[in-house]
Design an enzyme around this catalytic site. Structure first.
Site, PDB file in Angstrom:
ATOM      1  CB  SER A 127      -0.913   0.002   1.234  1.00 51.03           C
ATOM      2  OG  SER A 127      -1.515   1.261   1.433  1.00 51.03           O
ATOM      3  CD  GLU A 129      -2.527   5.471   4.085  1.00 58.43           C
ATOM      4  OE1 GLU A 129      -1.898   5.846   5.095  1.00 58.43           O
ATOM      5  OE2 GLU A 129      -3.340   6.208   3.477  1.00 58.43           O
ATOM      6  CE1 TYR A 151      -4.346  -1.549   5.291  1.00 58.84           C
ATOM      7  CE2 TYR A 151      -3.375   0.506   4.531  1.00 58.84           C
ATOM      8  CZ  TYR A 151      -3.930  -0.724   4.262  1.00 58.84           C
ATOM      9  OH  TYR A 151      -4.068  -1.139   2.969  1.00 58.84           O
TER      10      TYR A 151
END
Length: 326
Positions: A127, A129, A151
Site C-alpha cells: 500500500s 500508506e 495499518y
C-alpha cells in the site's frame, strides 16, 4: 486451466480480480471468513463462477486446507483490515490480520508446496500508506518507507516479509504498492465512497449535509478495475519484483467534492459540507503521488480511467442504487 486463490475476495479488489481471472479462463477460488458471512451472497451474485472456501488469515491450518483444495498456480493475498482510521482503534487486530496474516499465508504456501515453490506464484497487496511521511515526491519502489498508522506499519511488515521469502526461498513473490484505488464497489467508510453516497443522497433529498475531515488532504486516486490487471501482470513475469501502481497524478478532497457535486448540478458545495476534527487522522500522511514508470515499462500497464471519470462513475452508481431503494 490455470487456478487461482484470492484472499479478500469480498472486497472491491477481490471482486474485480475474480472477474478478470474468470474472463481469462481461470478456475477461481475465494477465501471467506466465518460461517454465514453476509458478503458471501455478494460474491455469488457478482462472480458466480468463484468457488468459496472457508478460511482465516489468522489461522494457518485453514490456509493449508484452502491450498490443498484449490491447488492454485497463483495466490493473490488481498485480505486485510484495510480501513486506515479503524487501525488506530484496533491496532492489535490490524497487526494480526494485515501483518501476521501475510506470514501465515507465505508459510502455508511454503509448507504445502513441500519445497517445490516453482509451482506457485504469490502476490502481496502492499500500500502507498507505507510511505506515510514521504521522503521523496513522487514515491517509487526505492523510496524509504515511513508509515504513519498501524495499518501502514502492518503493510510494511507484509511487504518486507514478501521480499524476504523471495530472497530466502526463491519464491515467485511480488508486491504491488498500490496507491488509492476506488470504484462503485468501495466500502462506504472510505472517503471517496462516503462522498459519492452523500452527494447522491443530497441530490435525492435523503440527507442535508456531509461531515468531513481534512479537505486539503491529497491522494493519487485510480480505478480499482484498472489496478487488478497490474496484479495479474506481475505474476506473469518470469521474475518476481515489486511495483508501484499509481496514476502519477494527485487530487485533493476539495477537488473530489468539486467533481462529485458538479456531476449532480450543484456548483457550490460549501452549504452541504461540514468539517469535524473527529474525522482528522492522529497522524496525517503527506503528499502521496506514485511514479508508475517501472510498471509501465516492465508490465506494459497504465491506468485507463481518469479521476473525473472515476468520481462521476461512482456518483452515478450511487444515484442508481439509492433510487432503486427508495
Amino acid at each position: 486451466m490455470p487456478r487461482a486463490l484470492i484472499t479478500g475476495i469480498t472486497g472491491q479488489d477481490g471482486l474485480y480480480l475474480a472477474e478478470l481471472l474468470l474472463e481469462k479462463g481461470y478456475e477461481v477460488f475465494g477465501l471467506i471468513r466465518g460461517q454465514n458471512n453476509p458478503k458471501a451472497d455478494l460474491v455469488s451474485r457478482t462472480v458466480p463462477g468463484v468457488t468459496l472456501l472457508p478460511g482465516d488469515l489468522t489461522d494457518m491450518s485453514s490456509l493449508l486446507r484452502a491450498l490443498q483444495t484449490a491447488q492454485p498456480d497463483e495466490v493473490y493475498n488481498l485480505g486485510a483490515i484495510s480501513f486506515v482510521a479503524y487501525s488506530w482503534e484496533q491496532a492489535a487486530l490490524t497487526t494480526d490480520v494485515t501483518a501476521k496474516g501475510v506470514l501465515n499465508m507465505l508459510e502455508a504456501i511454503r509448507v504445502w508446496s513441500q519445497g517445490d515453490l516453482s509451482k506457485i506464484r504469490f502476490y502481496q497487496a502492499s500500500s502507498s500508506e507505507m510511505f506515510g511521511r514521504v521522503q521523496e515526491v513522487p514515491q517509487r519502489e526505492t523510496t524509504l518507507l515511513w508509515p504513519r498508522s498501524p495499518y501502514g506499519v502492518s503493510k510494511v511488515y507484509g511487504h518486507y516479509l514478501t521480499i524476504n521469502y523471495r530472497e530466502s526461498y526463491g519464491m515467485h513473490a511480488s508486491s504491488g504498492i498500490l496507491f488509492n484505488h476506488e470504484s462503485p464497489r468501495r466500502g462506504p467508510e472510505f472517503v471517496t465512497r462516503k462522498v459519492s453516497l452523500a452527494v447522491a443522497s443530497i441530490k435525492l433529498g435523503l440527507q442535508d449535509k456531509i461531515v468531513m475531515g481534512n479537505l486539503d488532504a491529497q491522494r493519487d486516486w485510480g480505478f480499482a478495475g484498472d489496478y487488478v490487471e497490474a496484479m495479474w501482470r506481475m505474476l506473469q513475469q518470469p521474475t518476481a519484483d515489486d511495483y508501484v501502481i499509481a496514476t502519477g497524478e494527485t487530487h485533493s478532497i476539495k477537488e473530489l467534492l468539486d467533481i462529485a457535486f458538479d456531476s449532480v448540478g450543484i456548483a457550490d458545495w460549501a452549504p452541504y459540507v461540514e468539517q469535524n476534527e473527529a474525522f482528522f487522522r492522529p497522524a496525517e500522511v503527506d503528499l502521496l503521488i506514485g511514479d508508475p514508470a517501472k510498471a509501465k515499462e516492465t508490465l506494459g500497464w497504465e491506468p485507463k480511467v481518469g479521476f473525473q471519470e472515476l468520481v462521476q462513475m461512482m456518483v452515478e452508481s450511487d444515484l442508481k442504487l439509492l433510487s432503486e431503494k427508495s
